[in-house]
Design an enzyme around this catalytic site. Structure first.
Site, PDB file in Angstrom:
ATOM      1  N   ASP A 104      75.564  71.662  18.646  1.00 57.00           N
ATOM      2  CA  ASP A 104      76.646  70.750  18.996  1.00 57.00           C
ATOM      3  C   ASP A 104      77.297  71.276  20.269  1.00 57.00           C
ATOM      4  O   ASP A 104      77.591  72.468  20.376  1.00 57.00           O
ATOM      5  CB  ASP A 104      77.687  70.687  17.881  1.00 57.00           C
ATOM      6  CG  ASP A 104      77.136  70.102  16.591  1.00 57.00           C
ATOM      7  OD1 ASP A 104      76.129  69.382  16.650  1.00 57.00           O
ATOM      8  OD2 ASP A 104      77.727  70.358  15.529  1.00 57.00           O
ATOM      9  N   GLU A 117      86.833  70.620  15.923  1.00 57.60           N
ATOM     10  CA  GLU A 117      85.441  70.744  16.358  1.00 57.60           C
ATOM     11  C   GLU A 117      85.227  71.827  17.407  1.00 57.60           C
ATOM     12  O   GLU A 117      84.243  72.553  17.358  1.00 57.60           O
ATOM     13  CB  GLU A 117      84.926  69.402  16.897  1.00 57.60           C
ATOM     14  CG  GLU A 117      84.752  68.340  15.833  1.00 57.60           C
ATOM     15  CD  GLU A 117      83.637  68.664  14.853  1.00 57.60           C
ATOM     16  OE1 GLU A 117      82.681  69.364  15.221  1.00 57.60           O
ATOM     17  OE2 GLU A 117      83.726  68.199  13.709  1.00 57.60           O
TER      18      GLU A 117
END
Length: 92
Positions: free
Chosen positions: A68, A50
């Site tokens: 994000d 991620e």
């Protein structure tokens, strides 16, 4: 556990960003945040893919105009207050 993830999401806003070493982050998750030892490898895998262990990571989110944030890539549409638009912000 969700509270810890949300707290970590906002950590880069409080302190300067950091790029962790895999082992360093594993130790911190276990010792400081008390993540279960059996789950550490899963969380490290998530963080690797991620954010590449970068607490300042910001990437395009999965919904339009969302972003994000942080080491766990918490999406501002659902969890964080977005400066771009109203969000569902489940942290309230």
């Amino acid at each position: 556990m969700i509270f810890v993830l949300i707290l970590l999401c906002f950590s880069p806003l409080v302190v300067q960003g950091k790029i962790y070493d895999r082992c360093e982050l594993g130790r911190e998750l276990y010792e400081k945040y008390r993540f279960p030892l059996a789950d550490i490898s899963k969380w490290l895998c998530v963080v690797h893919w991620e954010s590449a262990f970068n607490t300042n990571a910001v990437n395009k989110g999965s919904t339009p105009n969302s972003l994000d944030y942080g080491i766990f890539q918490i999406n501002d549409d659902k969890w964080c207050k977005s400066p771009l638009r109203p969000s569902q912000n489940r942290c309230r």
